[in-house]
Design a protein around this motif. Sequence first.
Motif, PDB file in Angstrom:
ATOM      1  N   GLU A   1      76.986  35.483  31.530  1.00  0.00           N
ATOM      2  CA  GLU A   1      77.835  35.241  32.690  1.00  0.00           C
ATOM      3  C   GLU A   1      79.176  34.561  32.409  1.00  0.00           C
ATOM      4  N   PRO A   2      79.257  33.587  31.467  1.00  0.00           N
ATOM      5  CA  PRO A   2      80.558  32.940  31.268  1.00  0.00           C
ATOM      6  C   PRO A   2      81.683  33.908  30.912  1.00  0.00           C
ATOM      7  N   MET A   3      81.359  35.039  30.267  1.00  0.00           N
ATOM      8  CA  MET A   3      82.413  35.984  29.896  1.00  0.00           C
ATOM      9  C   MET A   3      82.952  36.752  31.089  1.00  0.00           C
ATOM     10  N   ASN A   4      82.211  36.758  32.211  1.00  0.00           N
ATOM     11  CA  ASN A   4      82.641  37.515  33.383  1.00  0.00           C
ATOM     12  C   ASN A   4      83.714  36.806  34.197  1.00  0.00           C
ATOM     13  N   LYS A   5      84.035  35.577  33.828  1.00  0.00           N
ATOM     14  CA  LYS A   5      85.082  34.833  34.538  1.00  0.00           C
ATOM     15  C   LYS A   5      86.400  35.597  34.461  1.00  0.00           C
ATOM     16  N   GLY A   6      87.036  35.783  35.609  1.00  0.00           N
ATOM     17  CA  GLY A   6      88.286  36.529  35.660  1.00  0.00           C
ATOM     18  C   GLY A   6      88.094  38.024  35.816  1.00  0.00           C
ATOM     19  N   MET A   7      86.851  38.499  35.627  1.00  0.00           N
ATOM     20  CA  MET A   7      86.564  39.922  35.748  1.00  0.00           C
ATOM     21  C   MET A   7      85.832  40.247  37.042  1.00  0.00           C
ATOM     22  N   LEU A   8      84.779  39.498  37.340  1.00  0.00           N
ATOM     23  CA  LEU A   8      83.938  39.825  38.489  1.00  0.00           C
ATOM     24  C   LEU A   8      84.192  38.927  39.697  1.00  0.00           C
ATOM     25  N   ASP A   9      85.269  38.144  39.660  1.00  0.00           N
ATOM     26  CA  ASP A   9      85.540  37.207  40.753  1.00  0.00           C
ATOM     27  C   ASP A   9      85.684  37.911  42.100  1.00  0.00           C
ATOM     28  N   GLU A  10      86.328  39.075  42.098  1.00  0.00           N
ATOM     29  CA  GLU A  10      86.632  39.760  43.355  1.00  0.00           C
ATOM     30  C   GLU A  10      86.220  41.228  43.286  1.00  0.00           C
ATOM     31  N   LEU A  11      85.118  41.480  42.561  1.00  0.00           N
ATOM     32  CA  LEU A  11      84.734  42.851  42.276  1.00  0.00           C
ATOM     33  C   LEU A  11      83.319  43.127  42.775  1.00  0.00           C
ATOM     34  N   GLY A  12      83.180  44.225  43.487  1.00  0.00           N
ATOM     35  CA  GLY A  12      81.887  44.701  43.943  1.00  0.00           C
ATOM     36  C   GLY A  12      82.009  46.174  44.275  1.00  0.00           C
ATOM     37  N   SER A  13      80.890  46.812  44.527  1.00  0.00           N
ATOM     38  CA  SER A  13      80.899  48.244  44.838  1.00  0.00           C
ATOM     39  C   SER A  13      80.646  48.448  46.323  1.00  0.00           C
ATOM     40  N   PRO A  14      81.674  48.856  47.098  1.00  0.00           N
ATOM     41  CA  PRO A  14      81.465  49.082  48.531  1.00  0.00           C
ATOM     42  C   PRO A  14      80.335  50.074  48.808  1.00  0.00           C
ATOM     43  N   GLY A  15      80.191  51.072  47.946  1.00  0.00           N
ATOM     44  CA  GLY A  15      79.130  52.053  48.147  1.00  0.00           C
ATOM     45  C   GLY A  15      77.748  51.538  47.804  1.00  0.00           C
ATOM     46  N   LEU A  16      77.690  50.347  47.179  1.00  0.00           N
ATOM     47  CA  LEU A  16      76.417  49.739  46.796  1.00  0.00           C
ATOM     48  C   LEU A  16      76.267  48.374  47.459  1.00  0.00           C
ATOM     49  N   ARG A  17      76.762  48.296  48.681  1.00  0.00           N
ATOM     50  CA  ARG A  17      76.638  47.111  49.535  1.00  0.00           C
ATOM     51  C   ARG A  17      77.211  45.869  48.874  1.00  0.00           C
ATOM     52  N   MET A  18      78.339  46.055  48.196  1.00  0.00           N
ATOM     53  CA  MET A  18      79.168  44.996  47.629  1.00  0.00           C
ATOM     54  C   MET A  18      78.594  44.326  46.376  1.00  0.00           C
ATOM     55  N   SER A  19      77.465  44.794  45.890  1.00  0.00           N
ATOM     56  CA  SER A  19      76.934  44.246  44.652  1.00  0.00           C
ATOM     57  C   SER A  19      77.786  44.705  43.468  1.00  0.00           C
ATOM     58  N   SER A  20      77.858  43.879  42.426  1.00  0.00           N
ATOM     59  CA  SER A  20      78.519  44.283  41.180  1.00  0.00           C
ATOM     60  C   SER A  20      77.497  44.594  40.089  1.00  0.00           C
ATOM     61  N   LEU A  21      76.204  44.474  40.419  1.00  0.00           N
ATOM     62  CA  LEU A  21      75.154  44.603  39.413  1.00  0.00           C
ATOM     63  C   LEU A  21      75.120  45.962  38.737  1.00  0.00           C
ATOM     64  N   TYR A  22      75.342  47.013  39.517  1.00  0.00           N
ATOM     65  CA  TYR A  22      74.985  48.350  39.058  1.00  0.00           C
ATOM     66  C   TYR A  22      76.162  49.110  38.448  1.00  0.00           C
ATOM     67  N   GLU A  23      77.349  48.922  39.006  1.00  0.00           N
ATOM     68  CA  GLU A  23      78.514  49.667  38.537  1.00  0.00           C
ATOM     69  C   GLU A  23      79.303  48.917  37.475  1.00  0.00           C
ATOM     70  N   PHE A  24      79.426  47.598  37.627  1.00  0.00           N
ATOM     71  CA  PHE A  24      80.377  46.873  36.789  1.00  0.00           C
ATOM     72  C   PHE A  24      79.748  46.002  35.705  1.00  0.00           C
ATOM     73  N   MET A  25      78.668  45.318  36.004  1.00  0.00           N
ATOM     74  CA  MET A  25      78.110  44.418  34.991  1.00  0.00           C
ATOM     75  C   MET A  25      77.682  45.138  33.711  1.00  0.00           C
ATOM     76  N   PRO A  26      77.148  46.371  33.790  1.00  0.00           N
ATOM     77  CA  PRO A  26      76.819  47.059  32.534  1.00  0.00           C
ATOM     78  C   PRO A  26      78.047  47.442  31.704  1.00  0.00           C
TER      79      PRO A  26
END
Length: 486
Positions: A78-103
């Motif tokens: 998680e510490p490496m995601n600072k600055g990357m996932l602050d404002e990022l989510g998938s609208p088509g996946l109910r705003m989660s970032s787990l599935y599209e971006f974290m991998p």
Amino acid sequence: MTETPTPATVIRNAAFIVAWDETTGHHRLIEGQDLAFAGDRILQVGGHWDGPVAEEIDGRDRLVCPGLVDIHSHPSSEPMNKGMLDELGSPGLRMSSLYEFMPLFRPDLKGTLAASKVAFSELALSGVTTIVDLTVAYDGWVDLLAASGLRAVAAPMYRSARWFTGTGHSVEYDWAEDDGRTAMAEALDVIDAATAHPSGRLSGMIAPAQIDTCSAELIRDSFAEAQARGIKMQIHAAQSMVEFNEITARHGRTPIEWLDDLGVLTDGLIIGHGIFLNDHPWAGWPGSQDFDRLVASGAAVAHCPTVFQRRGVAMRSFGRYLRAGIPMGIGTDTYPHNMLEEIRHALINSRLMTGDVYDIRAADAFDAATIGGAKVLGMPDIGRLAPGMKADLFLADIKHRAMRPLRDPLNSLIYVAGERAVTDTFVDGRAVVRDGVALAFDLDTELEALEAAQRRAEAQFRELDFRHRSHEEAAPITYADRRDDA
């Protein structure tokens, strides 16, 4: 022959001590008294220490608190995601970032090591003395946990399937031929290594990763293994609407109902997050009575508000869960690994969800982060300051500008000063933070290494992304379009 008392470390004339009152079964605030510890145990809380002294700490400007218990954290990534996932989510996946971006944005081994060291340092600097580290095991992990100086529960994650999306609006699962059994066996070996570690501060937890990535058989067998070993099991469940919809589509049951069907929704299970019950406004699944089922079960919930609030998601509500008697602890989960900030967000989010400033008080959340976490983990000798308890504690400077004007020291710490006021943290009587400096690792050096890992992750982002975006296209830099590079 009379045994000579062991010389103690004494915090002399502490301005305030959050002491444990065995009579009432609650923390209480005492003023202008001493706290003494020797070896890994607290000897005296309150009064004046008259025994031999090895070290004396001037406590006149200090608030002394029991060490915080973080029951859900992901230090290795998680510490490496600072600055990357602050404002990022998938609208088509109910705003989660787990599935599209974290991998798409994960550290390599060098980055994993740096991320872990940064997170361990942040945790200690925010008063944490005990952590549950939910990590996919890597070489050297157990020894690194020990080197952190923290009391650590190794929870090596494994699963039957990996998730992925090729559309941004649907999630698919790639199931392993062996149902994750090889990974589970390796995880059990890691748990054995942690439990046997000579530091004496490590233990283990069974951790099938997510309810939707684990088969029924893997979950049942994992819980049976936890029960046989006398340890806890933690699984991510009711953490996203994608997962809620997946489980209801597969089984016609909510995640909470399905855990109950499997026979694991009981004392000994910790549910990571537990947000999306059937009565959550996003769920729209009437009649299942998830909340009542959870209350009756004895299962615990790890509450991590910060990562969810960034995506407009919140538990409804932390105060409701507490009042109903659900065993609750608090975790950091994501960056920053700042437990005092999590406590503050737990308080504020609960009030936002209820519209009631009296919904929950600072004492409720502080209890969850100390004695609550200790109870969830089955560790009765942490989370409180009393003779015979582990010498796990932290000190905060009441003269810090963010603590003043000083009226209610704990409220000032939680709502305003946070980790900025923390000066010292002790685990098993050993300092892991002194004078505001984390001792286990060179934090500046590890931050340099983490930034280098972040650059490497950026370079491979486009080739991993099914849309072939650059990292800057996926998560634009703030004001980058106005940046003058000349």
